[in-house]
Design a protein around this motif. Structure first.
Motif, PDB file in Angstrom:
ATOM      1  N   GLU A 218       0.953  -1.287  -0.079  1.00 40.55           N
ATOM      2  CA  GLU A 218      -0.048  -0.012  -0.107  1.00 40.55           C
ATOM      3  C   GLU A 218       0.809   1.290  -0.069  1.00 40.55           C
ATOM      4  O   GLU A 218       0.369   2.352   0.579  1.00 40.55           O
ATOM      5  CB  GLU A 218      -0.843   0.058   1.353  1.00 40.55           C
ATOM      6  CG  GLU A 218      -2.046  -1.033   1.188  1.00 40.55           C
ATOM      7  CD  GLU A 218      -2.938  -0.979   0.075  1.00 40.55           C
ATOM      8  OE1 GLU A 218      -3.118   0.228  -0.434  1.00 40.55           O
ATOM      9  OE2 GLU A 218      -3.300  -2.085  -0.358  1.00 40.55           O
ATOM     10  N   ASP A 219       2.153   1.102  -0.572  1.00 43.61           N
ATOM     11  CA  ASP A 219       2.885   2.229  -0.366  1.00 43.61           C
ATOM     12  C   ASP A 219       2.894   3.174  -1.760  1.00 43.61           C
ATOM     13  O   ASP A 219       3.421   3.053  -2.705  1.00 43.61           O
ATOM     14  CB  ASP A 219       4.588   1.668  -0.464  1.00 43.61           C
ATOM     15  CG  ASP A 219       5.562   2.844  -0.466  1.00 43.61           C
ATOM     16  OD1 ASP A 219       5.191   4.070  -0.388  1.00 43.61           O
ATOM     17  OD2 ASP A 219       6.800   2.616  -0.450  1.00 43.61           O
ATOM     18  N   GLN A 220       1.991   4.246  -1.273  1.00 43.73           N
ATOM     19  CA  GLN A 220       1.772   5.046  -2.569  1.00 43.73           C
ATOM     20  C   GLN A 220       2.505   6.211  -2.985  1.00 43.73           C
ATOM     21  O   GLN A 220       2.343   6.957  -3.823  1.00 43.73           O
ATOM     22  CB  GLN A 220       0.341   5.608  -2.044  1.00 43.73           C
ATOM     23  CG  GLN A 220      -0.939   4.820  -2.097  1.00 43.73           C
ATOM     24  CD  GLN A 220      -2.279   5.287  -2.153  1.00 43.73           C
ATOM     25  OE1 GLN A 220      -2.450   6.434  -2.861  1.00 43.73           O
ATOM     26  NE2 GLN A 220      -3.284   4.632  -1.629  1.00 43.73           N
ATOM     27  N   THR A 221       3.752   5.826  -2.149  1.00 41.13           N
ATOM     28  CA  THR A 221       5.036   6.693  -2.947  1.00 41.13           C
ATOM     29  C   THR A 221       5.625   6.081  -4.397  1.00 41.13           C
ATOM     30  O   THR A 221       6.423   6.705  -4.903  1.00 41.13           O
ATOM     31  CB  THR A 221       6.194   6.875  -2.079  1.00 41.13           C
ATOM     32  OG1 THR A 221       6.712   5.813  -1.699  1.00 41.13           O
ATOM     33  CG2 THR A 221       5.591   7.456  -0.445  1.00 41.13           C
ATOM     34  N   LEU A 222       4.906   4.582  -4.381  1.00 40.52           N
ATOM     35  CA  LEU A 222       5.466   4.106  -5.643  1.00 40.52           C
ATOM     36  C   LEU A 222       4.001   3.993  -6.429  1.00 40.52           C
ATOM     37  O   LEU A 222       2.921   3.773  -6.017  1.00 40.52           O
ATOM     38  CB  LEU A 222       5.814   2.795  -5.385  1.00 40.52           C
ATOM     39  CG  LEU A 222       7.231   2.732  -4.527  1.00 40.52           C
ATOM     40  CD1 LEU A 222       7.494   1.173  -4.136  1.00 40.52           C
ATOM     41  CD2 LEU A 222       8.157   3.385  -5.400  1.00 40.52           C
TER      42      LEU A 222
ATOM     43  N   PHE B 107       7.218   3.047 -18.509  1.00 38.47           N
ATOM     44  CA  PHE B 107       6.373   4.173 -18.250  1.00 38.47           C
ATOM     45  C   PHE B 107       5.549   3.779 -16.964  1.00 38.47           C
ATOM     46  O   PHE B 107       5.020   2.504 -16.946  1.00 38.47           O
ATOM     47  CB  PHE B 107       5.612   4.546 -19.347  1.00 38.47           C
ATOM     48  CG  PHE B 107       5.035   3.275 -20.272  1.00 38.47           C
ATOM     49  CD1 PHE B 107       3.664   3.051 -19.965  1.00 38.47           C
ATOM     50  CD2 PHE B 107       5.718   2.405 -20.930  1.00 38.47           C
ATOM     51  CE1 PHE B 107       2.899   1.721 -20.572  1.00 38.47           C
ATOM     52  CE2 PHE B 107       5.349   1.352 -21.630  1.00 38.47           C
ATOM     53  CZ  PHE B 107       3.797   0.886 -21.440  1.00 38.47           C
ATOM     54  N   ILE B 108       4.834   4.645 -16.413  1.00 36.45           N
ATOM     55  CA  ILE B 108       4.004   4.655 -15.485  1.00 36.45           C
ATOM     56  C   ILE B 108       2.638   4.633 -16.198  1.00 36.45           C
ATOM     57  O   ILE B 108       2.213   5.268 -16.725  1.00 36.45           O
ATOM     58  CB  ILE B 108       3.840   5.844 -14.267  1.00 36.45           C
ATOM     59  CG1 ILE B 108       5.133   5.878 -13.645  1.00 36.45           C
ATOM     60  CG2 ILE B 108       2.618   5.638 -13.446  1.00 36.45           C
ATOM     61  CD1 ILE B 108       5.566   6.821 -12.692  1.00 36.45           C
ATOM     62  N   ILE B 109       1.699   3.713 -15.817  1.00 36.63           N
ATOM     63  CA  ILE B 109       0.286   3.700 -16.251  1.00 36.63           C
ATOM     64  C   ILE B 109      -0.487   4.623 -15.354  1.00 36.63           C
ATOM     65  O   ILE B 109      -0.759   4.358 -13.908  1.00 36.63           O
ATOM     66  CB  ILE B 109      -0.264   2.227 -16.211  1.00 36.63           C
ATOM     67  CG1 ILE B 109       0.660   1.275 -17.030  1.00 36.63           C
ATOM     68  CG2 ILE B 109      -1.753   2.204 -16.638  1.00 36.63           C
ATOM     69  CD1 ILE B 109      -0.055  -0.223 -16.853  1.00 36.63           C
ATOM     70  N   PRO B 110      -0.932   5.732 -15.939  1.00 35.67           N
ATOM     71  CA  PRO B 110      -1.695   6.836 -15.104  1.00 35.67           C
ATOM     72  C   PRO B 110      -2.897   6.626 -14.874  1.00 35.67           C
ATOM     73  O   PRO B 110      -3.613   5.749 -15.148  1.00 35.67           O
ATOM     74  CB  PRO B 110      -1.206   7.987 -15.952  1.00 35.67           C
ATOM     75  CG  PRO B 110      -1.244   7.357 -17.454  1.00 35.67           C
ATOM     76  CD  PRO B 110      -0.866   6.242 -17.333  1.00 35.67           C
TER      77      PRO B 110
ATOM     78  N   ASP C 182      -3.630   5.054  -6.961  1.00 32.60           N
ATOM     79  CA  ASP C 182      -2.450   6.026  -6.689  1.00 32.60           C
ATOM     80  C   ASP C 182      -2.922   7.242  -6.237  1.00 32.60           C
ATOM     81  O   ASP C 182      -4.076   7.801  -6.405  1.00 32.60           O
ATOM     82  CB  ASP C 182      -1.980   6.252  -8.176  1.00 32.60           C
ATOM     83  CG  ASP C 182      -1.022   5.091  -8.786  1.00 32.60           C
ATOM     84  OD1 ASP C 182      -0.375   4.500  -7.794  1.00 32.60           O
ATOM     85  OD2 ASP C 182      -0.888   5.224 -10.135  1.00 32.60           O
ATOM     86  N   SER C 183      -2.094   7.952  -5.526  1.00 35.55           N
ATOM     87  CA  SER C 183      -2.643   9.291  -4.778  1.00 35.55           C
ATOM     88  C   SER C 183      -1.514  10.351  -5.337  1.00 35.55           C
ATOM     89  O   SER C 183      -1.969  11.400  -5.163  1.00 35.55           O
ATOM     90  CB  SER C 183      -2.467   9.207  -3.205  1.00 35.55           C
ATOM     91  OG  SER C 183      -1.053   8.688  -2.877  1.00 35.55           O
TER      92      SER C 183
END
Length: 250
Positions: free
Chosen positions: A171-175, A191-194, A199-200
């Motif tokens: 649950e580490d939303q820094t990632l 790439f990040i899937i936005p 995600d926060s």
């Protein structure tokens, strides 16, 4: 709604013959094929030709406003100069500026990459990417996206396009919740899937992006990554730049 045609999770034009999705209808397949996927294919056309990647109609022969490229027994590049360029005494003949007939938007490239990733996403995860799907379909507009990491390396060369999908277990939303790697010939795109509901952060701030990137140390440990901003939504004329060097052979 019909499902008569094969829908390739990665465009067939990029050499994908193996990865098929069963839940993309014919109209969506045609829409993406003529839209964001077409723009990504154009973006990669030079590599398709250089490495003789066979799509549905074979290896593409490229013809732009001032060039023709074909790959028969050997690579042939014809570059047509304007009168001004031809008379320029300072012109560097080892640097070519190839002007395509196509226009592309960099954000379309990002969308196509994410669309590929969602095409191999486990079905039970897709509920978390509703906003992402709206964005791909043009129902959500965004002006700033996380940068895309791009690496060119012959050590990573693949003959068939490859996708690797990473889903966050904690649950580490820094990632970011989901990150994908797309490999094509000697190119790697990470790439990040936005817009995931898990995600926060949007990872646009340098400190957030750098923390994410350093956490993926199997990528960050490799030198040579280029971090490209693909947020631009405006279609612009597509120009390719080639730089040649003289190689002295013994």
């Amino acid at each position: 709604m019909t499902f008569k045609n094969d829908a390739h999770s990665i465009s067939e034009a990029l050499g994908n013959k193996k990865i098929i999705t069963n839940d993309e209808c014919d109209s969506c397949n045609a829409q993406f094929g003529a839209g964001i996927e077409h723009e990504l294919v154009q973006y990669l056309d030079l590599y398709r030709n250089f490495f003789q990647v066979r799509g549905k109609t074979g290896v593409p022969k490229l013809k732009g406003k001032n060039y023709e490229i074909k790959h028969d027994d050997k690579l042939n590049i014809s570059h047509f100069l304007s009168e001004e360029e031809d008379n320029d005494p300072d012109r560097d003949s080892f640097n070519l500026r190839l002007e395509s007939h196509e226009s592309i938007a960099l954000q379309s490239i990002y969308k196509a990459l994410v669309k590929y990733a969602l095409g191999v996403m486990p079905a039970d995860q897709l509920e978390r990417f509703r906003e992402t799907i709206d964005w791909i379909n043009g129902m959500k507009s965004i002006n700033e996206l996380p940068k895309v990491a791009i690496l060119t390396s012959y050590h990573l060369f693949v003959e068939h396009p490859k996708l690797v999908l990473s889903i966050r277990k904690s649950e580490d939303q820094t990632l970011p919740y989901a990150v994908a790697e797309f490999r094509f010939t000697f190119l790697a795109f990470v790439f990040i899937i936005p817009f995931s509901s898990k995600d926060s952060l949007n990872f646009n701030k340098p400190e957030d992006f750098n923390h994410y990137w350093q956490s993926f140390n199997h990528y960050s440990a490799q030198d040579g990554w280029n971090f490209k901003n693909m947020s631009d939504q405006v279609k612009r004329p597509f120009v390719m730049k080639l730089k040649f060097e003289v190689s002295e052979q013994e």
